[in-house]
Design a protein around this motif. Structure first.
Motif, PDB file in Angstrom:
ATOM      1  N   SER A  90       0.822  -1.217   0.000  1.00  0.00           N
ATOM      2  CA  SER A  90       0.000   0.000   0.000  1.00  0.00           C
ATOM      3  C   SER A  90       0.853   1.262   0.000  1.00  0.00           C
ATOM      4  O   SER A  90       0.553   2.237   0.677  1.00  0.00           O
ATOM      5  N   MET A  91       1.922   1.251  -0.774  1.00  0.00           N
ATOM      6  CA  MET A  91       2.831   2.399  -0.846  1.00  0.00           C
ATOM      7  C   MET A  91       2.389   3.338  -1.960  1.00  0.00           C
ATOM      8  O   MET A  91       2.280   2.940  -3.123  1.00  0.00           O
ATOM      9  N   SER A  92       2.138   4.608  -1.616  1.00  0.00           N
ATOM     10  CA  SER A  92       1.703   5.594  -2.593  1.00  0.00           C
ATOM     11  C   SER A  92       2.845   5.988  -3.530  1.00  0.00           C
ATOM     12  O   SER A  92       4.006   6.073  -3.125  1.00  0.00           O
ATOM     13  N   ILE A  93       2.494   6.237  -4.769  1.00  0.00           N
ATOM     14  CA  ILE A  93       3.454   6.654  -5.789  1.00  0.00           C
ATOM     15  C   ILE A  93       3.618   8.167  -5.680  1.00  0.00           C
ATOM     16  O   ILE A  93       2.727   8.930  -6.054  1.00  0.00           O
ATOM     17  N   THR A  94       4.741   8.613  -5.149  1.00  0.00           N
ATOM     18  CA  THR A  94       4.982  10.042  -4.980  1.00  0.00           C
ATOM     19  C   THR A  94       6.278  10.442  -5.683  1.00  0.00           C
ATOM     20  O   THR A  94       7.145   9.595  -5.953  1.00  0.00           O
ATOM     21  N   GLU A  95       6.411  11.731  -5.956  1.00  0.00           N
ATOM     22  CA  GLU A  95       7.602  12.231  -6.645  1.00  0.00           C
ATOM     23  C   GLU A  95       8.868  11.953  -5.843  1.00  0.00           C
ATOM     24  O   GLU A  95       9.901  11.586  -6.402  1.00  0.00           O
ATOM     25  N   SER A  96       8.796  12.138  -4.540  1.00  0.00           N
ATOM     26  CA  SER A  96       9.994  11.921  -3.717  1.00  0.00           C
ATOM     27  C   SER A  96      10.418  10.458  -3.739  1.00  0.00           C
ATOM     28  O   SER A  96      11.619  10.149  -3.774  1.00  0.00           O
ATOM     29  N   LEU A  98       9.779   8.362  -6.206  1.00  0.00           N
ATOM     30  CA  LEU A  98      10.224   8.049  -7.567  1.00  0.00           C
ATOM     31  C   LEU A  98      11.663   8.479  -7.820  1.00  0.00           C
ATOM     32  O   LEU A  98      12.276   8.050  -8.799  1.00  0.00           O
ATOM     33  N   GLU A  99      12.209   9.312  -6.958  1.00  0.00           N
ATOM     34  CA  GLU A  99      13.619   9.659  -7.073  1.00  0.00           C
ATOM     35  C   GLU A  99      14.510   8.491  -6.658  1.00  0.00           C
ATOM     36  O   GLU A  99      15.678   8.430  -7.035  1.00  0.00           O
ATOM     37  N   LYS A 100      13.946   7.554  -5.886  1.00  0.00           N
ATOM     38  CA  LYS A 100      14.735   6.440  -5.353  1.00  0.00           C
ATOM     39  C   LYS A 100      14.393   5.106  -5.999  1.00  0.00           C
ATOM     40  O   LYS A 100      15.269   4.266  -6.189  1.00  0.00           O
ATOM     41  N   ILE A 101      13.102   4.887  -6.298  1.00  0.00           N
ATOM     42  CA  ILE A 101      12.668   3.598  -6.826  1.00  0.00           C
ATOM     43  C   ILE A 101      11.666   3.824  -7.954  1.00  0.00           C
ATOM     44  O   ILE A 101      11.185   4.937  -8.165  1.00  0.00           O
ATOM     45  N   ASP A 102      11.345   2.756  -8.674  1.00  0.00           N
ATOM     46  CA  ASP A 102      10.293   2.788  -9.683  1.00  0.00           C
ATOM     47  C   ASP A 102       9.017   2.183  -9.104  1.00  0.00           C
ATOM     48  O   ASP A 102       9.053   1.469  -8.087  1.00  0.00           O
ATOM     49  N   PHE A 103       7.909   2.460  -9.768  1.00  0.00           N
ATOM     50  CA  PHE A 103       6.626   1.886  -9.379  1.00  0.00           C
ATOM     51  C   PHE A 103       5.916   1.327 -10.604  1.00  0.00           C
ATOM     52  O   PHE A 103       6.072   1.837 -11.720  1.00  0.00           O
ATOM     53  N   SER A 104       5.112   0.314 -10.357  1.00  0.00           N
ATOM     54  CA  SER A 104       4.178  -0.145 -11.374  1.00  0.00           C
ATOM     55  C   SER A 104       3.069   0.886 -11.522  1.00  0.00           C
ATOM     56  O   SER A 104       3.002   1.864 -10.772  1.00  0.00           O
ATOM     57  N   SER A 105       2.176   0.665 -12.464  1.00  0.00           N
ATOM     58  CA  SER A 105       0.960   1.468 -12.531  1.00  0.00           C
ATOM     59  C   SER A 105       0.150   1.210 -11.263  1.00  0.00           C
ATOM     60  O   SER A 105       0.315   0.183 -10.595  1.00  0.00           O
ATOM     61  N   PRO A 106      -0.734   2.128 -10.874  1.00  0.00           N
ATOM     62  CA  PRO A 106      -1.428   1.998  -9.585  1.00  0.00           C
ATOM     63  C   PRO A 106      -2.472   0.878  -9.564  1.00  0.00           C
ATOM     64  O   PRO A 106      -3.077   0.553 -10.583  1.00  0.00           O
ATOM     65  N   TYR A 107      -2.644   0.306  -8.367  1.00  0.00           N
ATOM     66  CA  TYR A 107      -3.672  -0.717  -8.173  1.00  0.00           C
ATOM     67  C   TYR A 107      -4.656  -0.338  -7.059  1.00  0.00           C
ATOM     68  O   TYR A 107      -5.600  -1.085  -6.801  1.00  0.00           O
ATOM     69  N   ARG A 108      -4.454   0.822  -6.430  1.00  0.00           N
ATOM     70  CA  ARG A 108      -5.371   1.265  -5.376  1.00  0.00           C
ATOM     71  C   ARG A 108      -5.310   2.776  -5.245  1.00  0.00           C
ATOM     72  O   ARG A 108      -4.268   3.382  -5.483  1.00  0.00           O
ATOM     73  N   ASP A 109      -6.448   3.386  -4.857  1.00  0.00           N
ATOM     74  CA  ASP A 109      -6.478   4.819  -4.579  1.00  0.00           C
ATOM     75  C   ASP A 109      -5.620   5.146  -3.361  1.00  0.00           C
ATOM     76  O   ASP A 109      -5.396   4.296  -2.488  1.00  0.00           O
ATOM     77  N   SER A 110      -5.174   6.399  -3.275  1.00  0.00           N
ATOM     78  CA  SER A 110      -4.360   6.847  -2.142  1.00  0.00           C
ATOM     79  C   SER A 110      -4.936   8.149  -1.598  1.00  0.00           C
ATOM     80  O   SER A 110      -4.871   9.187  -2.248  1.00  0.00           O
ATOM     81  N   VAL A 111      -5.531   8.076  -0.411  1.00  0.00           N
ATOM     82  CA  VAL A 111      -6.097   9.258   0.250  1.00  0.00           C
ATOM     83  C   VAL A 111      -5.833   9.156   1.745  1.00  0.00           C
ATOM     84  O   VAL A 111      -5.432   8.109   2.246  1.00  0.00           O
ATOM     85  N   GLY A 112      -6.082  10.238   2.447  1.00  0.00           N
ATOM     86  CA  GLY A 112      -5.959  10.241   3.899  1.00  0.00           C
ATOM     87  C   GLY A 112      -7.117  10.990   4.533  1.00  0.00           C
ATOM     88  O   GLY A 112      -7.701  11.887   3.905  1.00  0.00           O
ATOM     89  N   ARG A 113      -7.473  10.623   5.769  1.00  0.00           N
ATOM     90  CA  ARG A 113      -8.487  11.369   6.521  1.00  0.00           C
ATOM     91  C   ARG A 113      -8.072  11.398   7.991  1.00  0.00           C
ATOM     92  O   ARG A 113      -7.350  10.509   8.473  1.00  0.00           O
ATOM     93  N   ILE A 114      -8.542  12.404   8.689  1.00  0.00           N
ATOM     94  CA  ILE A 114      -8.229  12.568  10.104  1.00  0.00           C
ATOM     95  C   ILE A 114      -9.381  12.010  10.931  1.00  0.00           C
ATOM     96  O   ILE A 114     -10.555  12.249  10.628  1.00  0.00           O
TER      97      ILE A 114
END
Length: 268
Positions: A90-96, A98-114
């Motif tokens: 469940s690791m989100s694909i973020t720019e930071s 992507l500077e270190k690793i590659d990702f596949s295309s997404p398989y799940r939404d990524s959101v947050g709530r408090i």
């Protein structure tokens, strides 16, 4: 069957056995404590949405899997140190990232709530859904270490008092015990693990869904080391097939009352 045909059949059998014996093996890193995405059952078996996705992908690309349990904040360093080959956690694909690793295309939404107490009148967001920084000042907010939620708070609400945790389970315990005023986490997990249980009585979501791409990325993908375009292409193709075959929906409905991916990803 002629002698020649028998010899050919035997040769093909040997080739098939050799292929099976040398099937590709991929080591998969995940937390193993992040229910309902990746966790151990009472019988000690790994289960969850991430595990289902990993198995589905492996079946399509013809790989055998070996799971490696890893704490979240060491996930990327462990991948780079070759302790495993893929991150399905469940690791989100973020720019930071992507500077270190590659990702596949997404398989799940990524959101947050408090999540916080139902009877608090904190007035944390304006009518447009934007946070009101001064109203967060001094609030103790529980976050998982090295998460997208920590990055979002550090950038948007530096006056909040951040309390970091190694894993998601302690967040709920400290929220119930009053050691933190609120937590930010995955809303799908929070609903199933906490709000829909007796333990979560008296608590609720106290924020809208937050999905700023700068922090939460374009979705959740499979992480892999850079410089492996062939493997990435195979992972992308497998995920697209899982979407178009309805498998990702099937996996999600085992844990949630709704799919947790974007159908348009199957057309990309």
């Amino acid at each position: 069957m002629t002698t020649v045909n028998k010899l050919l059949a035997a040769a093909f059998a040997v080739i098939a056995l050799g292929t099976s014996a040398s099937a590709e093996k991929l080591r998969v890193g995940m937390e193993c404590t992040y229910a309902p995405f990746n966790y151990r059952t009472d019988a000690g078996e790994l289960a969850g949405y991430d595990v289902d996705v990993a198995k589905g992908v492996a079946e399509i690309i013809g790989a055998e899997l070996e799971y490696v349990c890893q704490q979240w904040d060491g996930m990327i360093p462990a991948l780079l140190a070759n302790k495993f080959d893929l991150i399905v956690a469940s690791m989100s694909i973020t720019e930071s990232r992507l500077e270190k690793i590659d990702f596949s295309s997404p398989y799940r939404d990524s959101v947050g709530r408090i999540v916080g107490k139902s009877d608090q009148d904190l007035n944390l967001f304006d009518p447009s859904g934007n946070p009101i920084p001064e109203n967060f000042a001094g609030l103790r907010i529980g976050l998982e270490r090295a998460s997208t939620y920590e990055s979002w708070f550090n950038a948007k609400l530096p006056d909040a008092e951040i309390v970091l945790y190694d894993g998601s389970e302690p967040l709920y315990l400290d929220l119930v015990n009053g050691r933190v005023d609120a937590i930010m986490t995955n809303p799908m997990k929070a609903h199933l693990r906490f709000l829909a249980t007796d333990e979560g009585s008296g608590f609720e979501f106290i924020s809208p869904a937050i999905s700023e791409v700068e922090f939460f990325g374009t979705g959740v993908g499979i992480g892999l080391r850079q410089g492996q375009p062939e493997l990435k292409a195979r992972l992308d193709g497998a995920i697209k097939q899982l979407i178009n075959d309805g498998k990702l929906t099937e996996y999600a409905l085992k844990y949630f009352p709704f799919p947790i991916h974007n159908e348009e990803w199957g057309d990309s």
